[in-house]
Design an enzyme around this catalytic site. Structure first.
Site, PDB file in Angstrom:
ATOM      1  N   ARG A 181      -2.460  -6.045  -8.425  1.00 52.11           N
ATOM      2  CA  ARG A 181      -1.218  -7.296  -8.377  1.00 52.11           C
ATOM      3  C   ARG A 181      -1.384  -8.298  -9.460  1.00 52.11           C
ATOM      4  NH1 ARG A 181      -3.381  -7.232  -2.321  1.00 52.11           N
ATOM      5  NH2 ARG A 181      -5.169  -6.594  -3.547  1.00 52.11           N
ATOM      6  N   LYS A 191     -18.367  -6.250   6.012  1.00 49.34           N
ATOM      7  CA  LYS A 191     -16.611  -6.776   6.208  1.00 49.34           C
ATOM      8  C   LYS A 191     -16.201  -6.654   7.629  1.00 49.34           C
ATOM      9  CE  LYS A 191     -12.606  -7.182   3.546  1.00 49.34           C
ATOM     10  NZ  LYS A 191     -11.737  -6.549   2.733  1.00 49.34           N
ATOM     11  N   SER A 201      -2.816  -7.280   2.818  1.00 54.03           N
ATOM     12  CA  SER A 201      -3.215  -7.423   4.233  1.00 54.03           C
ATOM     13  C   SER A 201      -3.315  -8.609   5.109  1.00 54.03           C
ATOM     14  CB  SER A 201      -4.412  -6.461   4.656  1.00 54.03           C
ATOM     15  OG  SER A 201      -4.145  -5.143   4.142  1.00 54.03           O
ATOM     16  N   HIS A 255       0.774  -1.085  -0.084  1.00 54.72           N
ATOM     17  CA  HIS A 255       0.088  -0.094  -0.241  1.00 54.72           C
ATOM     18  C   HIS A 255       1.000   1.194   0.055  1.00 54.72           C
ATOM     19  CE1 HIS A 255      -2.993  -2.407   2.298  1.00 54.72           C
ATOM     20  NE2 HIS A 255      -3.330  -2.584   1.043  1.00 54.72           N
TER      21      HIS A 255
HETATM   22  N1  LIG Z   1       1.044  -5.299  -2.711  1.00 50.45           N
HETATM   23  C1  LIG Z   1       0.281  -4.548  -3.528  1.00 50.45           C
HETATM   24  N2  LIG Z   1       0.638  -3.843  -4.606  1.00 50.45           N
HETATM   25  C2  LIG Z   1      -0.274  -2.881  -5.210  1.00 50.45           C
HETATM   26  N3  LIG Z   1      -1.398  -2.721  -4.731  1.00 50.45           N
HETATM   27  C3  LIG Z   1      -1.924  -3.152  -3.808  1.00 50.45           C
HETATM   28  C4  LIG Z   1      -0.921  -4.096  -2.970  1.00 50.45           C
HETATM   29  N4  LIG Z   1      -1.668  -4.559  -1.943  1.00 50.45           N
HETATM   30  C5  LIG Z   1      -2.980  -3.879  -2.270  1.00 50.45           C
HETATM   31  N5  LIG Z   1      -3.060  -3.060  -3.215  1.00 50.45           N
HETATM   32  C6  LIG Z   1      -4.313  -2.287  -3.680  1.00 50.45           C
HETATM   33  O1  LIG Z   1      -4.479  -1.460  -2.623  1.00 50.45           O
HETATM   34  C7  LIG Z   1      -5.878  -1.054  -2.675  1.00 50.45           C
HETATM   35  C8  LIG Z   1      -6.573  -1.466  -0.967  1.00 50.45           C
HETATM   36  O2  LIG Z   1      -6.463  -2.931  -0.952  1.00 50.45           O
HETATM   37  P1  LIG Z   1      -6.896  -3.342   0.388  1.00 50.45           P
HETATM   38  O3  LIG Z   1      -7.222  -2.663   1.381  1.00 50.45           O
HETATM   39  O4  LIG Z   1      -7.967  -4.613  -0.086  1.00 50.45           O
HETATM   40  O5  LIG Z   1      -5.691  -4.452   0.637  1.00 50.45           O
HETATM   41  P2  LIG Z   1      -5.405  -5.913   0.502  1.00 50.45           P
HETATM   42  O6  LIG Z   1      -3.804  -6.033   0.746  1.00 50.45           O
HETATM   43  O7  LIG Z   1      -5.922  -6.279  -0.805  1.00 50.45           O
HETATM   44  O8  LIG Z   1      -6.267  -6.512   1.689  1.00 50.45           O
HETATM   45  P3  LIG Z   1      -6.999  -7.816   1.810  1.00 50.45           P
HETATM   46  O9  LIG Z   1      -5.933  -8.919   1.823  1.00 50.45           O
HETATM   47  O10 LIG Z   1      -7.799  -7.490   3.110  1.00 50.45           O
HETATM   48  O11 LIG Z   1      -8.046  -7.701   0.427  1.00 50.45           O
HETATM   49  C9  LIG Z   1      -6.456  -1.903  -3.759  1.00 50.45           C
HETATM   50  O12 LIG Z   1      -6.620  -1.007  -4.785  1.00 50.45           O
HETATM   51  C10 LIG Z   1      -5.411  -2.887  -3.953  1.00 50.45           C
HETATM   52  O13 LIG Z   1      -5.443  -3.515  -5.171  1.00 50.45           O
HETATM   53 MG   LIG Z   2      -7.962  -6.926  -1.457  1.00 51.21          MG
END
Ligand SMILES: Nc1ncnc2c1ncn2[C@@H]1O[C@H](COP(=O)(O)OP(=O)(O)OP(=O)(O)O)[C@@H](O)[C@H]1O
Ligand SMILES: [Mg+2]
Length: 158
Positions: free
Chosen positions: A90, A41, A128, A17
């Site tokens: 991703r 959620k 996450s 993030h």
């Molecule tokens: N490692 C990463 N690289 C690029 N974008 C990311 C990455 N992790 C999350 N994002 C992007 O950040 C935004 C917020 O994601 P989110 O809060 O759902 O996190 P997550 O890591 O996917 O969590 P979860 O595992 O709970 O789904 C989304 O647009 C997601 O695609």
């Molecule tokens: Mg996600």
């Protein structure tokens, strides 16, 4: 002025993030990182903790603001005069859902554009959920999350 919103659950914030926040803040005038309070959620960290963690990791970014919202992202963006939604991608699995969301948002408000940023190769596996999975099993998450929030996450699983 280019004003953007980067929405998500950030439960908790990861280095993946933060990488998107950093890169978006370089090319856009202002970025609001917005934590979605989603009643459907169940979150691990409450909204105050997620906002606090984002504050800690973005404190040195002068054009980044942290906030939270309930309800429709598009309404929140419009109220704040924001015309760009930033999303990270991703893998193909992200694409399908994000493609649909972008089209729905376009339908709801055609003056707000969704902009996608490819993940940093280093963090393409990172989410996450993965962080929580490893932390719950007592694994080392220090390379996955910003150092400012490491303790808060580890404490949660003690
Ligand atoms: N490692 C990463 N690289 C690029 N974008 C990311 C990455 N992790 C999350 N994002 C992007 O950040 C935004 C917020 O994601 P989110 O809060 O759902 O996190 P997550 O890591 O996917 O969590 P979860 O595992 O709970 O789904 C989304 O647009 C997601 O695609
Ligand atoms: Mg996600």
């Amino acid at each position: 002025m280019s004003k953007a919103i980067y929405p998500g659950s950030f439960d908790p914030v990861t280095k993946g993030h933060l990488d998107i926040i950093k890169r978006a803040s370089k090319i856009l005038d202002h970025v609001t990182v917005a934590v979605l309070e989603n009643p459907r959620k169940v979150a691990t960290f409450d909204i105050e903790q997620r906002v606090e963690m984002l504050h800690l990791v973005t404190k040195d970014y002068s054009n980044v603001e942290v906030d939270y919202y309930k309800g429709l992202l598009i309404d929140y963006a419009q109220n704040k005069n924001i015309s760009i939604i930033v999303k990270g991608l991703r893998a193909m699995s992200d694409f399908e859902f994000e493609f649909q969301m972008a089209l729905v948002n376009q339908k709801l408000n055609s003056s707000i554009e969704t902009m996608f940023m490819m993940t940093n190769n280093k963090y393409s596996y990172l989410s996450s959920s993965i962080v929580k999975e490893i932390a719950a099993l007592g694994g080392d998450i220090s390379s996955l999350v910003p150092p400012e929030v490491y303790n808060m996450i580890v404490e949660k699983y003690k």
